[in-house]
Scaffold this active site. Structure first.
Site, PDB file in Angstrom:
ATOM      1  N   LYS A 162      -4.495 -41.284 -17.071  1.00 49.31           N
ATOM      2  CA  LYS A 162      -4.009 -41.458 -15.704  1.00 49.31           C
ATOM      3  C   LYS A 162      -3.249 -42.767 -15.525  1.00 49.31           C
ATOM      4  CE  LYS A 162      -6.104 -37.783 -13.846  1.00 49.31           C
ATOM      5  NZ  LYS A 162      -5.322 -36.647 -13.346  1.00 49.31           N
ATOM      6  N   GLU A 199      -5.769 -39.136  -4.052  1.00 49.69           N
ATOM      7  CA  GLU A 199      -6.923 -38.255  -4.121  1.00 49.69           C
ATOM      8  C   GLU A 199      -7.524 -38.395  -5.516  1.00 49.69           C
ATOM      9  OE1 GLU A 199      -3.904 -37.221  -4.925  1.00 49.69           O
ATOM     10  OE2 GLU A 199      -4.426 -36.420  -6.891  1.00 49.69           O
ATOM     11  N   SER A 230      -7.954 -36.936 -23.521  1.00 47.75           N
ATOM     12  CA  SER A 230      -7.300 -37.554 -22.361  1.00 47.75           C
ATOM     13  C   SER A 230      -8.125 -38.640 -21.695  1.00 47.75           C
ATOM     14  CB  SER A 230      -6.945 -36.474 -21.343  1.00 47.75           C
ATOM     15  OG  SER A 230      -8.097 -35.729 -21.016  1.00 47.75           O
TER      16      SER A 230
END
Lengths: 272, 409
Positions: free
Chosen positions: B86, B108, B375
């Site tokens: 991210k 969010e 990830s």
């Protein structure tokens, strides 16, 4: 093409009145109560109805209308029931202008053409889709073409931050009325309403269908001030839904409170 | 009209209230300008390399594949600052927000990874920060809630509906509609209205670019599969983009939850219908009437009833195969990687790994090179997974009994 909104605005204009349009959610809290609510609104003096078509994720709405959507869906009511309820109101009030506010996925899921065909069949005058901006209206799914084919008015929202180009485009498309957004944000009475007089003036200049001001208008005092912005009328949603929410347990009180509210709001739209 | 194409085939678009269109136009313009600005590119790569720790390594599993002819490489986004991929794209979006003169960022978050990434970049670059998170998720991802608060973010639990990622998205959109003049909405995945799916992909595609180079150096040839988990789909699109023009088979792994044919899953591409939700035309888990359903996954980050529009397009075009792994398969992968390689993967990434393990078991004698996008790291999941494994009798005083997990293959 449906003329009920146009006819109503002409009639009110002769009487020097603005339109008072209450907004409530279809089948909130259930089909039968909703029918009584709609009848009460009309018989207490509402000039037209704007009805919320329930959706699971109403992202343009504040907490009050979110809860109304949830109550309606929890009652088990479905798309066919919402149309049926509109049909019943149409039979009772043949000249009443009726519009719906419906999120795009509900339209797409039914098939866009079928949705507008159903709308026409039950006598609906206008459809407003709050999550389709004008530049997406005819890109691939042609909402406009389907609406016109079935002679249903396409109502667009004009925001207070609209550019001149956007105001012109909206003016050329919107039919029945223009939903003039009073301010940014979501529906609800927690924030006051705005008075975007310049945009309202431009809409008139570009020949848009008459403007109704909405978002944050809840009291007769609000209504009087809002009418001075030059709009043809006002929409009040969260204020109506709040009454419903407060009186869920007492249907008699619910209907009498709503009736008193509509009468007071309607009186405030009579221009002196 | 938008300047860049808002659609991927028939998917995507910009289905938002009219009031938000100027804000999205402004963002698109900032993105177009920044792409051609050497100063922006330099600041971005400086932050990616010296702050976030790029490039991340490509690690060959030493023990997990023993007894088979499969090689599994892990793209170590878990080692990126913040603990997940991210961080790549929040740096990009935060620099865009700075260009636009915004002072506040909202986001969010589901698992909390995007919230943490947003909070850290806001702390670094001096933005006010509000994170919307479903109340159910603030409970199951407590460590991340504390991380966000520690770095100065305000975490607002959302209590409507099922109180997970879907509701957090709605609430963030509402905030954006009220405050876009000074606020940037930092969408956390390659979904939402145009230009978000494009912007997020462009800032995440560095994952695949690095893999492409690293695998050729390590292995001398392209892999036989690239595998990534898909919730909204940002780590997957980040991995796939640089391989789209090659012949490398690409697998997106969706959460099958309690089973792909049970109502408790989050496999949107496999089980969803086409429609408009969260600003875009894509696949959604929804009723016949178009009401959006609740999704389900053990992994908060994959628990989303929609998916990024480019994945919808890649499914229809057939370029990517969208498959799934169940909660149990992901739990097994979570434990196996910890035990055998000393790496605790995020529950999200465990879904991708679970599918690689399945490919390995189904063809033990096949010489195959699989790359899994790891990830994120699993530290945030340990309390939740520990509870579940104990309740299921998998984790007991005398060790882990993985045979008590049920595999669907």
């Amino acid at each position: 093409m449906s003329q009920r909104f146009a006819d109503k605005f002409s009639e009110l204009s002769l009487k020097h009145e603005g339109a008072f349009v209450p907004f409530v959610t279809l089948c909130d809290p259930d089909y039968e109560t909703s029918l009584s609510i709609l009848k009460t609104l009309v018989e207490s003096g509402a000039d037209a109805l704007e009805l919320g078509f329930p959706f699971s994720d109403p992202c343009a709405d504040g907490p009050v209308i979110q809860k109304a959507n949830k109550r309606a869906l929890s009652s088990g009511a479905r798309t066919a029931d919402f149309f049926h309820l509109i049909g019943q109101i149409r039979q009772l009030y043949p000249t009443l202008p009726i519009s719906i506010l419906v999120y795009s996925n509900v339209v797409v899921a039914r098939g866009i053409d079928k949705f507008y065909a159903d709308a026409q069949a039950v006598g609906l005058d206008a459809v407003l889709i709050p999550d389709v901006p004008f530049n997406m209206l005819s890109t691939q799914d042609d909402f406009c073409a389907c609406a016109r084919r079935h002679e249903v008015n396409v109502v667009l929202i004009c925001p207070p931050n609209a550019s001149d180009h956007t105001i012109r485009s909206i003016s050329g498309i919107t039919q029945g009325y223009t939903y003039m957004l009073s301010r940014f944000g979501i529906t609800g009475t927690d924030y006051s309403f705005g008075q975007p007089v310049e945009v309202i003036k431009k809409l008139k200049e570009y020949g848009a269908a008459p403007s109704l001001l909405g978002f944050g208008i809840s009291t007769p005092e609000d209504a009087k001030i809002a009418m001075q912005t030059g709009v043809a009328g006002i929409i009040a949603g969260s204020a109506c839904e709040k009454i419903i929410e407060r009186q869920l347990e007492n249907k008699t009180a619910l209907l009498s409170e709503l009736s008193a509210y509509v009468k007071a709001m309607k009186a405030a739209t009579r221009l002196s | 009209m938008t300047q860049l194409n808002p659609f991927f085939g028939k998917y995507g678009g910009q289905y938002v209230p009219e009031v938000l269109v100027p804000a999205l136009d402004e963002l698109e313009q900032a993105f177009i300008d920044a792409r051609n600005d050497p100063e922006f590119k330099q600041e971005l790569s400086c932050l990616l390399n010296k702050y976030a720790g790029r490039p991340t390594p490509l690690t060959l599993c030493r023990n997990l594949t023993r007894g088979t002819k499969t090689k599994i490489y892990l793209k170590r986004e878990d080692l990126l600052h913040g603990g997940a991929h991210k961080t790549n794209q929040v740096i990009g979006q935060a620099l865009l927000a700075k260009r636009m003169g915004k002072t506040r960022i909202i986001a969010e978050t589901g698992a909390g990874q995007h919230g943490v990434a947003t909070a850290l970049i806001c702390a670094l670059l001096g933005f006010k920060c509000t994170i919307y998170m479903g109340a159910v998720d603030t409970e199951r991802q407590k460590p991340n809630v504390f991380r966000m608060r520690l770095m100065g973010a305000e975490v607002k639990p959302v209590t409507v509906g099922a109180s997970t990622l879907k509701e957090a998205c709605n609430e963030a959109l509402r905030d954006y509609a009220a405050n876009f003049e000074h606020t940037h909405y930092m969408i956390g995945t390659a979904a939402g209205p145009h230009p978000f799916p494009t912007i997020v992909r462009e800032f995440q595609k560095i994952i695949g670019e690095e893999i492409h180079q690293q695998i050729l150096e390590e292995n001398g040839r392209l892999p036989d599969a690239c595998i990534a988990c898909v919730g909204g789909g940002s780590n997957a699109i980040g991995m796939f983009t640089d391989f789209l023009e090659t012949k490398v088979p690409l697998y997106g792994v969706e959460p099958a939850g309690l089973g792909i044919n049970t109502p408790k899953n989050g496999a949107t591409l496999r089980n969803g219908q086409q429609g408009i939700f969260f600003g875009a035309y894509s696949y959604n888990l929804q009723t016949e009437d178009g009401q959006i359903n609740e999704s389900y996954s053990i992994s908060a980050g994959l628990d989303f009833p929609s998916v990024g529009p480019q994945h919808a397009y890649l499914k229809d075009s057939g370029r990517v195969s969208y498959v799934s792994a169940t909660d149990d398969e992901a739990l097994e992968a979570f434990v196996l990687l910890s035990q055998q390689e000393g790496i605790i993967p995020a529950m999200e990434s465990s879904h991708a790994l679970a599918y690689a393990i399945r490919m390995m078991r189904e063809h033990p004698d096949k010489e195959q090179v699989l790359v899994v996008n790891l990830s994120g790291r699993g530290d945030k999941d340990i309390f939740n997974v520990s509870n579940i494994l104990e309740q299921r009798g998998v984790s007991t005083a005398d060790g882990f009994h993985l045979d008590r997990l049920k595999l669907s293959y």
